[in-house]
Design an enzyme around this catalytic site. Structure first.
Site, PDB file in Angstrom:
ATOM      1  N   LYS A  84       0.797  -1.230   0.000  1.00 18.67           N
ATOM      2  CA  LYS A  84       0.000   0.000   0.000  1.00 18.67           C
ATOM      3  C   LYS A  84       0.835   1.288   0.000  1.00 18.67           C
ATOM      4  CE  LYS A  84      -4.475  -1.223   0.267  1.00 18.67           C
ATOM      5  NZ  LYS A  84      -5.539  -0.620  -0.529  1.00 18.67           N
ATOM      6  N   SER A 117       0.500  -9.920  -0.315  1.00 12.92           N
ATOM      7  CA  SER A 117       0.283  -8.466  -0.348  1.00 12.92           C
ATOM      8  C   SER A 117       0.556  -7.753   0.974  1.00 12.92           C
ATOM      9  CB  SER A 117      -1.139  -8.163  -0.811  1.00 12.92           C
ATOM     10  OG  SER A 117      -2.080  -8.781   0.040  1.00 12.92           O
TER      11      SER A 117
END
Length: 415
Positions: free
Chosen positions: A53, A308
């Site tokens: 992110k 992720s």
């Protein structure tokens, strides 16, 4: 059709090259052997803020004018985007206000404060990302500040697309399949935009948790579809509504969507930790969890799974283990009616429990009846095949029971 261009992603890669960690792409021998293919893990759990992110957040904020930055930025996030924004605010010396659900694991809230330092303040509000988003947008309108969208913006998507730039730069062989998680869709949209431009033959599979499969619902209906309720367990991907832009792009770049039960995600988290010493958060484990559902298609192929994120709170491990055992058919909860006489429990232990069965919970729910009493019993099995013999022995020995694993209302009430 909306698109993020390869050029935009290449420019984002230049912006980020001295900010983010170029995370490793590692061949995983255990997973490769298990699925009869070559499995590579893109380790975004090893990113500075332990998730991809940071890429989108920094690329977005860096693109703002001096005037916009001077006013400060706002974001809404269940944790990982918040950390990316916090890190970016500190690095660029600007002020940030971060709205997070009150259900966010404490570890993620602490990390946001650590990365942002004095540059950021955290507001905990609502139960889901969508609640925080609503509050953040209201604040932005009121204070005229810039909202850093976690997924539905070209700049965010271009930043996330740099994950694919690194993968394709590092991978010597052609990639047959790539799996990546979907929450709002920013990662899949960014990775897909670059991947389909450079390696169009690679099949891109998006992976969603069963309790929040918003992209699948949207693609099925042909328009962004808001989910009425979601299971917040896979917090990094628990979004009620995917983005308009991300859905538009995903419609173009995705070759399939895999929807994975939360219990399966938990099993995968434990396997990654126990077998590979990889600490994946629930959303980070989605890509690997999907491999079981594609095992026939991926045999002999080159497969990349994007891990992720790795922001997993150690306090959640007991719940993760419990959900995994239930999903694997090894943990069962019953309401068992016990006769109120001496020796009833001894009989249950001796004649109902199997040799390897273990009672993990035993409590009376009420004692108002003189002749019999309902008991909440949790039993852990060694093999899922032991379940049928167990319930048969309960029936044969006069212990009426109700299985509550399959009754969500009762399960949530009692367990």
């Amino acid at each position: 059709m909306s698109k993020v261009s390869i050029e935009e992603i290449v420019v984002a890669n230049q912006v980020l090259k001295d900010v983010v960690t170029k995370t490793p792409l590692q061949k995983n021998e255990l997973l490769s052997a298990r699925y009869g293919c070559n499995v590579y893990l893109k380790r975004e759990d090893l990113q500075i803020v332990r998730s991809f992110k940071l890429r989108g957040a920094y690329n977005f904020i860096r693109s703002l004018t001096e005037e916009e930055r001077a006013k400060g930025v706002v974001c809404a996030s269940a944790g990982n985007h918040a950390q990316g924004v916090a890190y970016s605010c500190f690095a660029l010396g600007i002020e940030g206000k971060i709205f997070m659900p009150s259900t966010t694991p404490r570890q993620k809230v602490s990390q946001v404060k650590r990365f942002g330092g004095d540059n950021v303040s955290v507001v905990l509000t609502g139960d889901t990302f969508d609640d925080s988003y609503t509050a953040a947008m209201a604040y932005c309108t009121e204070e005229e500040k810039m909202f850093v969208h976690p997924f539905d913006d070209y700049r965010t998507i271009a930043g996330q697309g740099t994950v694919a730039v690194e993968i394709l730069n590092d991978m010597q062989e052609p990639i047959d399949y790539m799996f990546c998680s979907i929450g709002g869709g920013g990662l899949a949209a960014g990775v897909g935009s670059y991947l389909k431009g450079i390696s169009p033959s690679t099949k891109l599979i998006g992976v969603e948790p069963e309790g929040a499969a918003g992209m699948k619902a949207s693609l099925n209906s042909g328009q962004v579809t808001r989910l009425e309720t979601i299971d917040p367990f896979v917090d990094g991907a628990a979004v009620k509504q995917v983005g308009d832009l991300t859905m538009d792009i995903c419609m173009d770049v995705l070759d399939g969507i895999s929807v994975v039960p939360e219990g399966k995600v938990c099993t995968t988290i434990l396997q990654l930790y126990n077998e590979n010493a990889v600490v994946a958060e629930p959303a980070g484990a989605l890509s690997v969890a999907a491999l079981d559902f594609y095992k026939d298609e991926i045999k002999g192929k080159n497969v990349v799974c994007v891990i992720s994120g790795g922001n997993n709170d150690i306090e959640r491990m007991q719940e993760i283990k419990e959900r995994s055992l239930i999903y694997e058919g090894l943990k069962h909860y019953f309401i068992v009616t016990f006769p109120q006489r001496a020796g009833a429990l001894r009989k249950f232990m001796a004649q109902v429990l199997g040799e390897h069965d273990d009672i993990t919970r035993f409590e009376y729910t009420k004692r108002t009846n003189r002749d019999e009493g309902p008991v909440l019993v949790g039993i852990e099995l060694k093999h899922k095949e032991d379940y049928a013999p167990l319930v048969k022995r309960m029936e044969e020995n006069g212990f009426p029971y109700m299985e509550i694993n399959s009754d969500p209302l009762l399960f949530n009430l009692l367990i």
